[in-house]
Design a protein around this motif. Sequence first.
Motif, PDB file in Angstrom:
ATOM      1  N   VAL A  76       8.916  -0.033  -2.900  1.00  0.00           N
ATOM      2  CA  VAL A  76       8.674  -1.404  -2.430  1.00  0.00           C
ATOM      3  C   VAL A  76       9.679  -1.781  -1.343  1.00  0.00           C
ATOM      4  O   VAL A  76       9.313  -2.348  -0.304  1.00  0.00           O
ATOM      5  CB  VAL A  76       8.757  -2.394  -3.609  1.00  0.00           C
ATOM      6  CG1 VAL A  76       8.736  -3.834  -3.098  1.00  0.00           C
ATOM      7  CG2 VAL A  76       7.603  -2.159  -4.578  1.00  0.00           C
ATOM      8  N   ILE A  77      10.955  -1.439  -1.572  1.00  0.00           N
ATOM      9  CA  ILE A  77      11.980  -1.747  -0.562  1.00  0.00           C
ATOM     10  C   ILE A  77      11.712  -0.979   0.725  1.00  0.00           C
ATOM     11  O   ILE A  77      11.762  -1.540   1.834  1.00  0.00           O
ATOM     12  CB  ILE A  77      13.373  -1.412  -1.108  1.00  0.00           C
ATOM     13  CG1 ILE A  77      13.714  -2.334  -2.286  1.00  0.00           C
ATOM     14  CG2 ILE A  77      14.428  -1.548  -0.018  1.00  0.00           C
ATOM     15  CD1 ILE A  77      15.012  -1.973  -2.976  1.00  0.00           C
ATOM     16  N   GLY A  78      11.403   0.332   0.573  1.00  0.00           N
ATOM     17  CA  GLY A  78      11.107   1.138   1.758  1.00  0.00           C
ATOM     18  C   GLY A  78       9.887   0.638   2.499  1.00  0.00           C
ATOM     19  O   GLY A  78       9.871   0.568   3.736  1.00  0.00           O
ATOM     20  N   GLY A  79       8.838   0.269   1.747  1.00  0.00           N
ATOM     21  CA  GLY A  79       7.638  -0.262   2.386  1.00  0.00           C
ATOM     22  C   GLY A  79       7.903  -1.583   3.092  1.00  0.00           C
ATOM     23  O   GLY A  79       7.378  -1.832   4.179  1.00  0.00           O
ATOM     24  N   VAL A  92       4.162   5.592  -5.484  1.00  0.00           N
ATOM     25  CA  VAL A  92       4.309   5.603  -6.942  1.00  0.00           C
ATOM     26  C   VAL A  92       3.179   6.403  -7.580  1.00  0.00           C
ATOM     27  O   VAL A  92       3.399   7.141  -8.559  1.00  0.00           O
ATOM     28  CB  VAL A  92       4.338   4.164  -7.488  1.00  0.00           C
ATOM     29  CG1 VAL A  92       4.301   4.163  -9.011  1.00  0.00           C
ATOM     30  CG2 VAL A  92       5.585   3.442  -6.995  1.00  0.00           C
ATOM     31  N   LEU A  93       1.968   6.271  -7.047  1.00  0.00           N
ATOM     32  CA  LEU A  93       0.840   7.022  -7.589  1.00  0.00           C
ATOM     33  C   LEU A  93       1.082   8.519  -7.476  1.00  0.00           C
ATOM     34  O   LEU A  93       0.832   9.279  -8.433  1.00  0.00           O
ATOM     35  CB  LEU A  93      -0.446   6.630  -6.861  1.00  0.00           C
ATOM     36  CG  LEU A  93      -1.715   7.361  -7.308  1.00  0.00           C
ATOM     37  CD1 LEU A  93      -2.013   7.046  -8.779  1.00  0.00           C
ATOM     38  CD2 LEU A  93      -2.899   6.964  -6.431  1.00  0.00           C
ATOM     39  N   ARG A  99       9.476   3.057  -7.954  1.00  0.00           N
ATOM     40  CA  ARG A  99       8.667   1.915  -7.531  1.00  0.00           C
ATOM     41  C   ARG A  99       9.514   0.907  -6.761  1.00  0.00           C
ATOM     42  O   ARG A  99       9.077   0.377  -5.726  1.00  0.00           O
ATOM     43  CB  ARG A  99       8.024   1.245  -8.744  1.00  0.00           C
ATOM     44  CG  ARG A  99       7.078   0.104  -8.374  1.00  0.00           C
ATOM     45  CD  ARG A  99       6.398  -0.467  -9.586  1.00  0.00           C
ATOM     46  NE  ARG A  99       7.342  -1.114 -10.484  1.00  0.00           N
ATOM     47  CZ  ARG A  99       6.986  -1.724 -11.612  1.00  0.00           C
ATOM     48  NH1 ARG A  99       5.714  -1.737 -11.976  1.00  0.00           N
ATOM     49  NH2 ARG A  99       7.906  -2.294 -12.377  1.00  0.00           N
ATOM     50  N   GLY A 100      10.723   0.643  -7.270  1.00  0.00           N
ATOM     51  CA  GLY A 100      11.608  -0.277  -6.552  1.00  0.00           C
ATOM     52  C   GLY A 100      11.966   0.239  -5.172  1.00  0.00           C
ATOM     53  O   GLY A 100      11.917  -0.507  -4.179  1.00  0.00           O
ATOM     54  N   THR A 134       0.835  -1.206   0.000  1.00  0.00           N
ATOM     55  CA  THR A 134       0.000   0.000   0.000  1.00  0.00           C
ATOM     56  C   THR A 134       0.864   1.248   0.000  1.00  0.00           C
ATOM     57  O   THR A 134       0.614   2.213  -0.741  1.00  0.00           O
ATOM     58  CB  THR A 134      -0.924  -0.005   1.227  1.00  0.00           C
ATOM     59  OG1 THR A 134      -1.736  -1.174   1.177  1.00  0.00           O
ATOM     60  CG2 THR A 134      -1.811   1.223   1.236  1.00  0.00           C
ATOM     61  N   PHE A 135       1.903   1.233   0.836  1.00  0.00           N
ATOM     62  CA  PHE A 135       2.832   2.364   0.886  1.00  0.00           C
ATOM     63  C   PHE A 135       3.483   2.575  -0.478  1.00  0.00           C
ATOM     64  O   PHE A 135       3.560   3.711  -0.969  1.00  0.00           O
ATOM     65  CB  PHE A 135       3.895   2.089   1.960  1.00  0.00           C
ATOM     66  CG  PHE A 135       5.006   3.097   1.987  1.00  0.00           C
ATOM     67  CD1 PHE A 135       4.845   4.316   2.628  1.00  0.00           C
ATOM     68  CD2 PHE A 135       6.223   2.835   1.363  1.00  0.00           C
ATOM     69  CE1 PHE A 135       5.874   5.250   2.641  1.00  0.00           C
ATOM     70  CE2 PHE A 135       7.250   3.753   1.371  1.00  0.00           C
ATOM     71  CZ  PHE A 135       7.066   4.961   2.026  1.00  0.00           C
TER      72      PHE A 135
END
Length: 254
Positions: free
Chosen positions: A154-157, A8-9, A150-151, A2-3
Amino acid sequence: MTFAFLFVLAFIVSGGIVYRLMSLDLADRLDESIRETYSVVAATYGANDLDDLIATVDSHSKISTKKEQLYSLTGSNGKHLAGYFIATALPEGFSIVSTQTLEITSDARYRAYSGLVGGNNLTIVFSLPETEELETIVLMSFGWGTLIVRGLAVIGGALLASRVQRRLDGIAATMVDVSHGRLSARIPLTGNGDDIDVVSGQGNAALDRLSALVDGMKQVSTNIAHNLKTPLNRLQMILGTAIPKAEQGQAVTE
């Protein structure tokens, strides 16, 4: 996830706005350049004297060998006076011109500006590939940037979720210890004062009160056992004396 999705959005929306503003700015700059060139060429026209204007249009046409800038001068009767092509049926002001109209073989698009100079139609056309190429470069950069963001998102999330999950696991482990009777167990705190720390602190305070209540109950039980010890010992001595007498048939008295 979700994060990462929200991150990214937000990047795509902001990037789309920036790209749109940049495209509009490039279009405005191109129109301004066309208008300035038109003014310079039109300024060579003298009253009832087309020679200078015709010579200027022809010279500009010869300079633009790559067909990036095209010029056309048409008389009031539709006769071609100068330039690379014959401008017909073009509206005054700005317009998009096809390559068929310009009588050239190319996949490029052209931006035209037409106006009357002494009753004659002067048209100046600029190609759009440079602007479109710049927009393509920006789009590609934005696409690569989106993949990178985005990468990273995802890593941060994942790191954020893992950190929160470890703290939740600590809370769950503490509750398991308490349920098994180890009332001294406490939820570990990070000290950063976030929501989980606040809830954990409240949970530790509740465990402190629970531990105090259990200790109080233990103390009460100890006091009761101590107060009952002497009467029970006395009763045991009386019973120890009475049982042998009763077995021998003697009267039993206190």
